[in-house]
Design an enzyme around this catalytic site. Structure first.
Site, PDB file in Angstrom:
ATOM      1  N   ASP A 108      -6.470  -1.379  17.687  1.00  0.00           N
ATOM      2  CA  ASP A 108      -5.189  -1.176  17.023  1.00  0.00           C
ATOM      3  C   ASP A 108      -4.613   0.177  17.421  1.00  0.00           C
ATOM      4  OD1 ASP A 108      -4.185  -1.648  13.516  1.00  0.00           O
ATOM      5  OD2 ASP A 108      -3.049  -1.025  15.290  1.00  0.00           O
ATOM      6  N   GLU A 151       2.271  -6.658  11.376  1.00  0.00           N
ATOM      7  CA  GLU A 151       1.760  -6.439  10.008  1.00  0.00           C
ATOM      8  C   GLU A 151       2.802  -5.756   9.141  1.00  0.00           C
ATOM      9  OE1 GLU A 151      -1.658  -4.030  11.076  1.00  0.00           O
ATOM     10  OE2 GLU A 151      -0.778  -2.368   9.961  1.00  0.00           O
ATOM     11  N   ASN A 175       0.807  -1.214   0.000  1.00  0.00           N
ATOM     12  CA  ASN A 175       0.000   0.000   0.000  1.00  0.00           C
ATOM     13  C   ASN A 175       0.849   1.276   0.000  1.00  0.00           C
ATOM     14  OD1 ASN A 175      -2.335   1.406  -0.055  1.00  0.00           O
ATOM     15  ND2 ASN A 175      -3.054   0.793   1.976  1.00  0.00           N
ATOM     16  N   ARG A 215     -13.086  -5.188  15.625  1.00  0.00           N
ATOM     17  CA  ARG A 215     -12.072  -4.210  16.012  1.00  0.00           C
ATOM     18  C   ARG A 215     -12.755  -2.863  16.204  1.00  0.00           C
ATOM     19  NH1 ARG A 215      -7.215  -1.779  12.320  1.00  0.00           N
ATOM     20  NH2 ARG A 215      -8.863  -0.289  11.786  1.00  0.00           N
ATOM     21  N   HIS A 247     -14.007  -4.511  11.028  1.00  0.00           N
ATOM     22  CA  HIS A 247     -13.574  -3.179  11.470  1.00  0.00           C
ATOM     23  C   HIS A 247     -14.792  -2.309  11.740  1.00  0.00           C
ATOM     24  CE1 HIS A 247      -9.220  -2.877   9.738  1.00  0.00           C
ATOM     25  NE2 HIS A 247      -9.444  -4.046  10.269  1.00  0.00           N
ATOM     26  N   HIS A 265      -1.729   1.177  16.448  1.00  0.00           N
ATOM     27  CA  HIS A 265      -1.052   1.575  15.202  1.00  0.00           C
ATOM     28  C   HIS A 265       0.304   2.231  15.426  1.00  0.00           C
ATOM     29  CE1 HIS A 265      -1.505   2.541  10.816  1.00  0.00           C
ATOM     30  NE2 HIS A 265      -2.190   1.429  10.920  1.00  0.00           N
ATOM     31  N   GLU A 271      -3.255  -4.196  19.378  1.00  0.00           N
ATOM     32  CA  GLU A 271      -2.366  -4.379  18.230  1.00  0.00           C
ATOM     33  C   GLU A 271      -1.391  -3.223  18.067  1.00  0.00           C
ATOM     34  OE1 GLU A 271      -4.583  -4.887  14.661  1.00  0.00           O
ATOM     35  OE2 GLU A 271      -2.886  -4.418  13.381  1.00  0.00           O
ATOM     36  N   TYR A 307      -6.606   7.531  12.723  1.00  0.00           N
ATOM     37  CA  TYR A 307      -6.447   6.244  12.053  1.00  0.00           C
ATOM     38  C   TYR A 307      -7.647   5.353  12.358  1.00  0.00           C
ATOM     39  CZ  TYR A 307      -5.622   1.387  11.516  1.00  0.00           C
ATOM     40  OH  TYR A 307      -5.802   0.088  11.171  1.00  0.00           O
ATOM     41  N   TRP A 367       2.233   7.110  11.892  1.00  0.00           N
ATOM     42  CA  TRP A 367       0.816   7.213  11.516  1.00  0.00           C
ATOM     43  C   TRP A 367       0.060   5.979  11.968  1.00  0.00           C
ATOM     44  CZ3 TRP A 367      -1.805   4.039   7.844  1.00  0.00           C
ATOM     45  CH2 TRP A 367      -3.154   4.390   7.741  1.00  0.00           C
ATOM     46  N   HIS A 385      -2.975 -10.311   8.988  1.00  0.00           N
ATOM     47  CA  HIS A 385      -3.413  -9.010   8.491  1.00  0.00           C
ATOM     48  C   HIS A 385      -4.341  -9.237   7.297  1.00  0.00           C
ATOM     49  CE1 HIS A 385      -1.748  -4.862   6.965  1.00  0.00           C
ATOM     50  NE2 HIS A 385      -2.795  -4.692   7.713  1.00  0.00           N
ATOM     51  N   ASP A 387      -6.009  -3.657   1.577  1.00  0.00           N
ATOM     52  CA  ASP A 387      -4.802  -3.602   0.752  1.00  0.00           C
ATOM     53  C   ASP A 387      -4.064  -4.930   0.696  1.00  0.00           C
ATOM     54  OD1 ASP A 387      -4.544  -1.977   3.369  1.00  0.00           O
ATOM     55  OD2 ASP A 387      -2.499  -2.703   3.105  1.00  0.00           O
ATOM     56  N   ARG A 445       1.223 -11.147  13.069  1.00  0.00           N
ATOM     57  CA  ARG A 445       0.275 -10.507  12.158  1.00  0.00           C
ATOM     58  C   ARG A 445       0.619 -10.614  10.674  1.00  0.00           C
ATOM     59  NH1 ARG A 445      -4.055  -8.600  11.718  1.00  0.00           N
ATOM     60  NH2 ARG A 445      -3.839  -6.351  11.476  1.00  0.00           N
ATOM     61  N   GLU A 448      -8.010 -11.217  10.082  1.00  0.00           N
ATOM     62  CA  GLU A 448      -8.623  -9.903   9.847  1.00  0.00           C
ATOM     63  C   GLU A 448      -9.372  -9.946   8.529  1.00  0.00           C
ATOM     64  OE1 GLU A 448      -5.789  -6.770   9.677  1.00  0.00           O
ATOM     65  OE2 GLU A 448      -7.282  -5.189   9.574  1.00  0.00           O
TER      66      GLU A 448
HETATM   67  C1  GCO Z   1      -4.746  -3.136  10.093  1.00  0.00           C
HETATM   68  C2  GCO Z   1      -3.732  -2.190   9.590  1.00  0.00           C
HETATM   69  C3  GCO Z   1      -4.199  -1.345   8.445  1.00  0.00           C
HETATM   70  C4  GCO Z   1      -3.034  -0.584   7.877  1.00  0.00           C
HETATM   71  C5  GCO Z   1      -3.082  -0.669   6.381  1.00  0.00           C
HETATM   72  C6  GCO Z   1      -1.904   0.021   5.760  1.00  0.00           C
HETATM   73  O1  GCO Z   1      -4.665  -3.493  11.266  1.00  0.00           O
HETATM   74  O2  GCO Z   1      -5.568  -3.550   9.246  1.00  0.00           O
HETATM   75  O3  GCO Z   1      -3.196  -1.430  10.646  1.00  0.00           O
HETATM   76  O4  GCO Z   1      -5.243  -0.533   8.790  1.00  0.00           O
HETATM   77  O5  GCO Z   1      -3.043   0.743   8.293  1.00  0.00           O
HETATM   78  O6  GCO Z   1      -3.105  -2.023   6.019  1.00  0.00           O
HETATM   79  O7  GCO Z   1      -1.959  -0.144   4.373  1.00  0.00           O
HETATM   80 MG    MG Z   2      -2.980  -2.785  12.263  1.00  0.00          MG
END
Ligand code: GCO
Ligand code: MG
Length: 412
Positions: free
Chosen positions: A220, A272, A37, A147, A122, A222, A246, A159, A412, A322, A326, A293, A349
């Site tokens: 998450d 991930e 991605n 989630r 999600h 992140h 996560e 996010y 991010w 994951h 994407d 992940r 996921e």
């Molecule tokens: C998740 C991930 C995604 C990522 C994304 C980046 O837990 O699914 O954190 O949200 O941000 O896959 O391309």
């Molecule tokens: Mg994640």
């Protein structure tokens, strides 16, 4: 079984995907996912310019030898681009081998260890009411694990939360939160860790009060917290019995998780952004995480992720692959085949791909009883429509960047 061609297909049905098509001399086709991605074209070029020419004439059955040839022969090892390229080749060769064997991939990997792969969806919302609506929407769709991501007071975009109203699935055609945005430059988001740490426990308090103690909940962070902030968050969420927390802190420093582990029993999921078993070595050996992940798409394919999951099994660590939008339906299908076969499966996921994406890839996995099952036809169960794919040309898209209130760049 001679490899005759290896073609890279970049298509963008709503978001960019990179797909590898390997065809043997007797016409058997295998599909691989190489989507990274925001950096898609780097993998497309790695495959098209540096790997595909090496594949022509090789025996498609020699999966392990090809994996080692590409991993050791490339000299510059590991990393997301190399391991996504190797993943696509590996997955396509497993697809071919299963097709020739006349069985779905999971049978070739040892057969089913369960009747389906539990998945999580999600749910998100800028505030609690929208979040609750999104949770209800996912429960109605049949998800049994969810989630939770919400806005943070004082921050205009966070996010995991769709910028419009609650992330909505199906029906209206809007889908789960899609972070990559089509633009010449990445969007810039802002972040305030103290506001986030003050807010998150109240979100889970509200969700538990509304939906009860049974619902499987995940969150998450992140990559955004320092170790001590991560320890504080994990401890503050213990009363809400999360399935996992996560990416609670950037894990390229595995020692950070030693501090977190000393303070909280909230289960931790990481990886991930990891792409080889070596990325996990300390985290798994020291029991610093509970779930790994890496998806098939980003960690060297079925071969690479099977190594990670088998190493994790020695320490009672489970898979939590994951599965955002994407990871293409090719990568997701491969993950579900692998997840059905391995013993230490944890959860998968599952963000719903858009109808346009599903039409291009034609996956045969099915969602029922809160889980995914792979198709029963030989191979991965992918029916890629090349003519339709050609109608969706690549468009530059980037994941957002993040800055603190004083302008400092942040994860991010
Ligand atoms: C998740 C991930 C995604 C990522 C994304 C980046 O837990 O699914 O954190 O949200 O941000 O896959 O391309
Ligand atoms: Mg994640």
């Amino acid at each position: 079984m001679r490899i005759e061609s290896a073609e890279v297909i970049v298509t963008s049905p709503g978001r960019n995907f990179v797909t590898l098509k390997i065809t043997t001399a007797d016409g058997v086709v295998g599909w691989g996912d190489a989507t990274l991605n925001g950096r898609e074209l780097s993998v497309a070029s790695y495959l098209r310019d540096h790997v595909a020419p090496l594949l022509i004439g090789r025996d498609a059955h020699r999966i392990e030898d090809t994996w080692q040839y590409l991993y050791r022969g490339g000299y510059w090892r590991r990393g997301p681009v190399t391991m996504a390229a190797i993943a696509a080749v590996d997955t396509a060769l497993w697809d071919i081998k299963a097709k020739v064997a006349g069985m779905p991939l999971y049978q070739l990997l040892g057969g089913a260890s369960r009747d389906r792969c539990l998945v999580y969806g999600h749910a998100s919302g800028r505030g609690i009411p929208e979040l609750h609506d999104s949770i209800r929407e996912h429960l109605e769709l049949g998800f049994r694990a969810i989630r939770i991501q919400t806005g943070v007071p004082g921050l205009d975009s966070v996010y995991g939360v769709a910028s419009s109203s609650a992330a909505s699935v199906g029906g209206s055609g809007r889908y789960d939160y899609e972070p990559a945005r089509r633009a010449a430059l990445p969007a810039e988001e802002s972040w305030d860790t103290r506001a986030y740490l003050r807010h998150v426990p109240s979100v889970f308090e509200a969700v538990r009060n509304e939906f009860g103690p049974e619902l499987i909940l995940l969150h998450d962070a992140h990559h955004r917290l320092t170790p001590v902030q991560a320890a504080r968050l994990g401890k503050s969420l213990e009363p809400y019995d999360l399935f996992w927390l996560e990416d609670v802190t950037p894990a390229e420093n595995p020692e950070a998780l030693r501090l977190v582990r000393e303070h909280t029993t909230t289960p931790l999921a990481i990886g991930e952004v990891f792409n080889t078993v070596w990325d996990y070595q300390t985290l798994i050996r020291e029991q610093l995480i509970d779930y790994v992940r890496s998806p098939v798409t980003h960690a060297g394919g079925v071969t690479g992720v099977r190594r990670i999951i088998d190493y994790a099994a020695m320490y009672q660590v489970k898979s939590g692959m994951h599965g955002p939008t994407d990871v293409s339906p090719v990568g997701l299908a491969a993950g579900v085949h692998l997840g059905l076969a391995v013993h230490n499966f944890g959860i998968q996921e599952y963000m719903l791909h858009s109808p346009e994406t599903m039409a291009v890839f034609g996956p045969t996995f099915t969602f029922a009883d809160g889980g995914l099952r792979p198709g029963e036809e030989p191979g991965l169960g992918i029916h890629f429509d090349e003519d339709l794919a050609a109608k969706y040309p690549y468009e530059p898209a980037y994941l957002p960047t993040n800055r603190l209130g004083d302008g400092t760049v942040h994860d991010w």
